[in-house]
Design an enzyme around this catalytic site. Structure first.
Site, PDB file in Angstrom:
ATOM      1  N   THR A 154      27.381  48.402  38.834  1.00 42.74           N
ATOM      2  CA  THR A 154      26.441  47.497  39.506  1.00 42.74           C
ATOM      3  C   THR A 154      27.170  46.517  40.418  1.00 42.74           C
ATOM      4  O   THR A 154      26.570  45.908  41.285  1.00 42.74           O
ATOM      5  CB  THR A 154      25.633  46.679  38.469  1.00 42.74           C
ATOM      6  OG1 THR A 154      26.552  45.976  37.623  1.00 42.74           O
ATOM      7  CG2 THR A 154      24.745  47.574  37.626  1.00 42.74           C
ATOM      8  N   ALA A 180      29.746  47.858  28.299  1.00 43.11           N
ATOM      9  CA  ALA A 180      30.249  47.304  27.036  1.00 43.11           C
ATOM     10  C   ALA A 180      29.129  47.087  26.013  1.00 43.11           C
ATOM     11  O   ALA A 180      29.416  46.892  24.836  1.00 43.11           O
ATOM     12  CB  ALA A 180      31.000  45.995  27.286  1.00 43.11           C
ATOM     13  N   GLU A 181      27.878  47.141  26.429  1.00 41.13           N
ATOM     14  CA  GLU A 181      26.788  47.058  25.451  1.00 41.13           C
ATOM     15  C   GLU A 181      26.643  48.363  24.675  1.00 41.13           C
ATOM     16  O   GLU A 181      25.958  48.414  23.659  1.00 41.13           O
ATOM     17  CB  GLU A 181      25.464  46.736  26.164  1.00 41.13           C
ATOM     18  CG  GLU A 181      25.045  45.300  26.068  1.00 41.13           C
ATOM     19  CD  GLU A 181      26.102  44.365  26.594  1.00 41.13           C
ATOM     20  OE1 GLU A 181      26.782  43.735  25.768  1.00 41.13           O
ATOM     21  OE2 GLU A 181      26.269  44.261  27.803  1.00 41.13           O
ATOM     22  N   ASP A 229      28.750  38.015  23.243  1.00 43.33           N
ATOM     23  CA  ASP A 229      28.512  38.548  24.592  1.00 43.33           C
ATOM     24  C   ASP A 229      28.955  37.546  25.657  1.00 43.33           C
ATOM     25  O   ASP A 229      28.369  37.467  26.729  1.00 43.33           O
ATOM     26  CB  ASP A 229      27.028  38.923  24.788  1.00 43.33           C
ATOM     27  CG  ASP A 229      26.803  39.758  26.043  1.00 43.33           C
ATOM     28  OD1 ASP A 229      27.782  40.300  26.575  1.00 43.33           O
ATOM     29  OD2 ASP A 229      25.642  39.848  26.491  1.00 43.33           O
ATOM     30  N   LYS A 283      30.133  32.819  30.847  1.00 35.39           N
ATOM     31  CA  LYS A 283      28.948  32.721  29.999  1.00 35.39           C
ATOM     32  C   LYS A 283      29.106  31.706  28.875  1.00 35.39           C
ATOM     33  O   LYS A 283      28.120  31.133  28.414  1.00 35.39           O
ATOM     34  CB  LYS A 283      28.637  34.090  29.386  1.00 35.39           C
ATOM     35  CG  LYS A 283      27.826  35.017  30.270  1.00 35.39           C
ATOM     36  CD  LYS A 283      27.375  36.205  29.412  1.00 35.39           C
ATOM     37  CE  LYS A 283      26.655  37.257  30.204  1.00 35.39           C
ATOM     38  NZ  LYS A 283      26.289  38.398  29.326  1.00 35.39           N
ATOM     39  N   TRP A 317      26.001  36.415  36.397  1.00 35.59           N
ATOM     40  CA  TRP A 317      26.627  36.968  37.616  1.00 35.59           C
ATOM     41  C   TRP A 317      26.213  36.222  38.881  1.00 35.59           C
ATOM     42  O   TRP A 317      26.857  36.365  39.913  1.00 35.59           O
ATOM     43  CB  TRP A 317      26.257  38.455  37.756  1.00 35.59           C
ATOM     44  CG  TRP A 317      24.776  38.612  37.919  1.00 35.59           C
ATOM     45  CD1 TRP A 317      23.876  38.791  36.906  1.00 35.59           C
ATOM     46  CD2 TRP A 317      24.019  38.478  39.115  1.00 35.59           C
ATOM     47  NE1 TRP A 317      22.603  38.792  37.423  1.00 35.59           N
ATOM     48  CE2 TRP A 317      22.667  38.600  38.778  1.00 35.59           C
ATOM     49  CE3 TRP A 317      24.355  38.267  40.458  1.00 35.59           C
ATOM     50  CZ2 TRP A 317      21.645  38.522  39.724  1.00 35.59           C
ATOM     51  CZ3 TRP A 317      23.342  38.175  41.393  1.00 35.59           C
ATOM     52  CH2 TRP A 317      22.002  38.316  41.025  1.00 35.59           C
ATOM     53  N   CYS A 322      13.539  50.078  21.880  1.00 37.15           N
ATOM     54  CA  CYS A 322      12.764  49.932  23.113  1.00 37.15           C
ATOM     55  C   CYS A 322      12.941  48.587  23.809  1.00 37.15           C
ATOM     56  O   CYS A 322      12.714  48.459  25.013  1.00 37.15           O
ATOM     57  CB  CYS A 322      11.270  50.116  22.828  1.00 37.15           C
ATOM     58  SG  CYS A 322      10.887  51.438  21.655  1.00 37.15           S
TER      59      CYS A 322
HETATM   60 CA    CA Z   1      27.259  42.040  27.943  1.00 41.60          CA
END
Ligand code: CA
Length: 714
Positions: free
Chosen positions: A187, A204-205, A326, A353, A416, A632
C-alpha cells in the site's frame, strides 16, 4: 556521482539567479536541461513542482509557495475535480511534474492528469484480483507513485512493483516482490534515489517476515533486500544485523513470521547517503505467543538507517521494545536541522503509533528527546539515559491476563496520515488520534482462510447501535491537528475534531496549514496560531494529504479525497464525526477564484431489509457474534455496520435468503467483489449462526429506528 550531482546543483543555482523568480514567489528550474537525479536532490528549488512523495527527500511536506496566503485564502475555491472509479479508501499523495499530476487510487490504479485543467491524460489499472482484498489488513489503498526519468513507479495490493512510461501509461516492466503464498500486500509509495527504487510491504497482521527491497529503475532487477526481523536461526543469517537481531528473540518466532513490515514511511539523507525505514508491529501482537515473552525483538517498531547503495545496516532506534500493542514505527519520518540547546542538530523526527514524539540525531540514531503528544498510559516516559520507554507493568496484558484499556489504541496516536514541518514556524503539524482499546491475550491463534496466523489475538469490544453507547465510546475517540514544537516538545496550538480519523497535512510559505477531515470538510489554518481561515465542503470524508503546485504563475492546492482505511472498516461508527461519513472518491483541485462546483449529490434512501419475522435464540446469537468477531469484523466492522467503506451487512437482502447467504460465505459467489470463500475456517453451522447474529443487529436497528441509509450517487 556525488561530484557530478553537486556540480549540477551549483550550475542550477547559478542559472536560476535571478532568471527563475516566478510570480508565485519562488524559483524555477529549467526541467528540460537538467538530469532528474540533480532535480530531485535539489527538489526544494522547484517550487512549482512536487517531485517526491514528501516533496523533498527530507519529507517535510512544506511548500514555499506563498501566492495563496493568510490574507487571501478566503478566496480559494474549486477549479477542477475528477471522479475516481472505486469508492474505497483514498490515501494517495499526488506528484506534480511539469504540469502533469500523477496519482494512485484504490485498488492500485494510477492516473496522469493535466494539472491545470483536470483532463485525464491516461490511466493504468493493474487488474488486481478482488479476492486479494482479504490479504490487505487495512483497505485496498495506495499511498502514491514515484517518478524517475520518464518512469512512474508504484506497488500493487498483490505485491507487484510496476514501472510505467510517464508519457503514455504503458507498462515498461513489472516484477513480483513477494512470496505470493503469503499474505503480503503493498500500500506504501515507493521512494527513488539515484536510479534505485525502494519498496516495502504490509502483512504483519497475518504472519509475515518484513523486508524492504531496492530495484533498478531501468529494468526491475533486484539490487538488495534488507529483512527487518531474523529468519530461521539454523539457516545462515543474511547479514551481521540479522545475527545481532536473532539474539533478541525467543520461542519459534520464524514459524510465525515475526512482522516488522515496512509498509509506509521512508526518508533519505543525501549528505550521509542513508535511507531511513520505519518498521511495523510484531506478528502476532502478543509477545508471549510471538517470542515466548523474551527479548526486545529487533527490528520491530524501529527506525532503521541503511546505506542507500548497499542496503547495509548502519544504525537503529527501537521505539517500542518487545512491542505488544500494534505500535508500529512505520509513521512519517521528517528530516530537519533544528537549534537545540544552542547547537544545530541534524535530526529525524517521528510521531509513531505509541504516542511519543521522537527527535533523534539522524547520523547516529542517538535519542535527543521524546515526549507524549497524545494520552498515553502504557509507559510513563521515555528514559533519555537508556533511550527506552518505562513500560507500566499493568500494560503488559499478556503477563497480567487481564482485559486492559490501553491508550493509544492499535489505531495509534498517529498513523500513516502524513505530518508536515514548516521551517517558517518551526512547528510539526501532526494529525493526532485519541482512542483507548481493551486488549487481552488469547492463548491460541486464529487462522484466516489463507492459512495465515491471525495477528489480532485481542478482542474488539462489541459496539452496539445504541446511540448513548456509541456517544460514550466516541467521546473517548477523537482526533485533532496538533501544532507541535519539536525543540521544546510542547503543543503550541490544536484544532479539535469530533472524529478520530482525519487527513494528512500540508504547510506552505503562505503561513497556511491545510488538512481535510473525516466530516468531509477541507480546511486551512493559520500556521503560526491555528486560526481557521477557510473551509469547504468536500462531499466526502478525507484521509489523504493535500499538496500544492504552480503553473504559469498560478498556485493550486490539490488532494485525493475519499473515506476509508482500517479504522472505519473495523470500528464502524466509532470513527465517524457527525453521522455516517460518505465516500465520493475524487481528486479535488482549488485555486484563488476557481470557478468549478461539485454537482449536487443525488442520493437516494435505502431501507433496511425487514427480518422481524425471524425468531432468534439468545445463545445462538451469542455464538454467532463470537464467530463474526473472529472471522468478519476486520472488514465488515464492529456490529456489522460497515463504517462507510464496505456495505452495511444489516441491509443485506440475503438475511432473508439463507441459501444465498451460505453460498456467499462458503462458496465464494461474490469472490469477484472481494468476498472469498471462508469454507476452510467457517462451518455451515457457523455461517448460519453469523446470519442469526446479523439478523439480531438488523432487529436491534429497527427497535431504535435506525433503518435507512444513503445510497450514494455522484
Ligand atoms: Ca498493524
Amino acid at each position: 556521482m556525488k561530484n557530478i550531482s553537486s556540480l549540477c546543483s551549483v550550475v542550477l543555482v547559478l542559472w536560476c539567479l535571478p532568471a527563475c523568480q516566478s510570480e508565485t514567489g519562488g524559483k524555477k528550474a529549467d526541467s528540460k536541461t537538467i538530469s532528474f537525479a540533480s532535480r530531485v536532490t535539489e527538489a526544494h528549488l522547484e517550487e512549482d513542482n512536487w517531485l517526491l512523495h514528501g516533496r523533498t527527500y527530507d519529507e517535510q511536506r512544506f511548500s514555499p509557495l506563498s501566492q495563496i496566503n493568510t490574507k487571501n485564502v478566503s478566496n480559494l475555491s474549486l477549479e477542477w475535480f475528477l471522479d475516481l472509479p472505486e469508492a474505497r479508501g483514498q490515501e494517495s499523495t499526488p506528484l506534480i511534474i511539469d504540469g502533469v499530476l500523477y496519482a494512485s487510487a484504490a485498488w492500485s490504479m494510477v492516473f496522469a492528469i493535466d494539472a491545470r485543467t483536470g483532463k485525464e491524460i491516461w490511466r493504468f489499472d493493474p487488474d488486481v484480483p478482488r479476492s486479494w482484498g482479504i490479504r490487505a489488513c487495512c483497505d485496498v489503498v495506495n499511498r502514491g507513485v514515484a517518478y524517475w526519468d520518464g518512469h512512474i513507479l508504484f506497488g500493487t495490493i498483490d505485491g507487484r512493483l510496476i514501472a510505467l512510461d510517464a508519457a503514455n501509461g504503458t507498462e515498461i516492466w513489472s516484477v513480483n516482490t513477494i512470496d505470493i503464498e503469503k499474505p503480503y500486500s503493498i500500500t506504501g509509495a515507493p521512494r527513488v534515489v539515484n536510479g534505485k527504487v525502494y519498496i516495502g510491504n504490509g502483512g504483519a497482521e497475518f504472519g509475515v517476515r518484513g523486508y524492504v527491497s531496492a530495484y533498478d529503475v531501468l529494468n526491475g532487477d533486484l539490487i538488495w533486500r534488507f529483512y527487518t526481523v531474523p529468519g530461521h536461526p539454523e539457516e545462515p543469517f543474511e547479514n551481521e544485523a540479522m545475527k545481532m537481531a536473532a539474539k533478541t528473540w525467543g520461542g519459534n518466532w520464524w514459524e510465525l513470521g515475526g512482522g516488522g513490515t515496512v509498509w509506509d514511511s521512508m526518508s533519505y539523507d543525501s549528505k550521509y547517503n542513508l535511507l531511513y525505514i520505519g518498521t511495523g508491529n510484531g506478528s502476532p501482537w502478543n509477545p508471549k505467543l510471538r517470542s515466548d515473552n523474551k527479548g526486545d525483538n529487533l527490528f520491530l517498531s524501529s527506525i532503521v538507517a541503511l546505506d542507500a547503495d548497499s542496503g547495509e545496516y548502519v544504525w537503529h532506534y527501537q521505539t517500542t521494545p518487545s512491542e505488544g500493542w500494534d505500535y508500529t514505527a512505520t509513521q512519517h519520518m521528517i528530516l530537519a536541522d533544528l537549534h537545540i540547546e544552542g547547537q544545530k542538530r541534524e535530526v529525524i523526527m517521528q510521531a509513531p503509533k505509541n504516542g511519543f514524539f521522537y527527535v533523534l540525531d539522524r547520523r547516529t540514531g542517538e535519542l535527543i528527546s521524546a515526549e507524549a503528544f497524545v494520552n498515553v498510559n502504557w509507559a510513563s516516559e521515555i528514559n533519555l539515559e537508556t533511550g527506552r520507554p518505562e513500560v507500566l507493568p499493568e500494560a503488559k496484558y499478556w503477563e497480567t491476563g487481564k482485559v486492559t484499556l490501553i491508550a493509544p489504541a492499535w489505531s495509534g496516536g498517529h498513523s500513516w496520515h502524513p505530518m508536515s514541518y514548516s521551517p517558517d514556524t518551526g512547528l510539526v503539524y501532526i494529525p493526532a488520534q485519541e482512542m483507548a482499546f481493551p486488549y487481552y491475550a488469547k492463548t491460541e491463534m486464529k487462522r484466516n482462510p489463507l492459512g495465515a496466523n491471525h495477528g489480532i489475538d485481542t478482542r474488539l469490544a462489541e459496539i452496539p447501535d445504541d446511540p448513548e453507547i456509541i456517544t460514550a465510546v466516541k467521546s473517548a475517540a477523537t482526533g485533532h491537528l496538533s501544532a507541535w514544537d519539536p525543540v521544546s516538545q510542547k503543543e503550541i496550538w490544536r484544532a479539535q475534531y469530533k472524529g478520530l480519523l482525519n487527513g494528512g497535512v500540508l504547510s506552505t510559505g503562505g503561513n497556511l496549514v491545510f488538512q481535510g477531515n473525516g466530516a468531509g470538510s477541507f480546511q486551512a489554518f493559520s500556521a503560526d496560531n491555528g486560526d481557521l481561515l477557510w473551509e469547504t465542503d468536500a462531499q466526502t470524508g478525507i484521509v489523504a494529504a493535500p499538496v500544492t503546485y504552480a503553473i504559469d504563475g498560478e498556485q493550486y492546492i490539490t488532494l485525493v479525497a475519499g473515506w476509508g482505511g482500517i479504522v472505519p472498516l473495523m470500528t464502524g461508527p466509532v470513527s465517524w464525526n457527525d453521522g455516517e461519513p460518505v465516500n465520493r472518491s475524487r481528486i479535488l483541485t482549488y485555486k484563488l477564484g476557481g470557478t468549478a462546483a461539485l454537482p449536487k449529490p443525488k442520493d437516494t434512501i435505502q431501507k433496511m431489509t425487514d427480518v422481524s419475522h425471524v425468531q432468534l435464540k439468545v445463545d445462538e446469537v451469542k455464538k454467532g457474534f463470537k464467530s463474526y468477531e473472529e472471522n468478519c469484523v476486520q472488514c465488515h466492522g464492529a456490529g456489522a455496520v460497515g463504517g462507510g467503506v464496505i456495505k452495511d451487512l444489516r441491509f443485506s437482502p440475503l438475511l432473508n435468503i439463507p441459501e444465498g447467504w451460505h453460498q456467499v460465505v462458503l462458496e465464494g459467489t461474490l469472490e469477484d467483489r472481494g468476498m472469498i470463500s471462508f469454507a476452510s475456517v467457517i462451518s455451515p453451522e457457523e455461517s448460519e449462526l453469523i446470519r442469526q447474529y446479523v439478523i439480531g443487529r438488523n432487529q436491534f436497528a429497527h427497535t431504535i429506528g435506525d433503518t435507512t441509509r444513503l445510497l450514494l450517487q455522484k
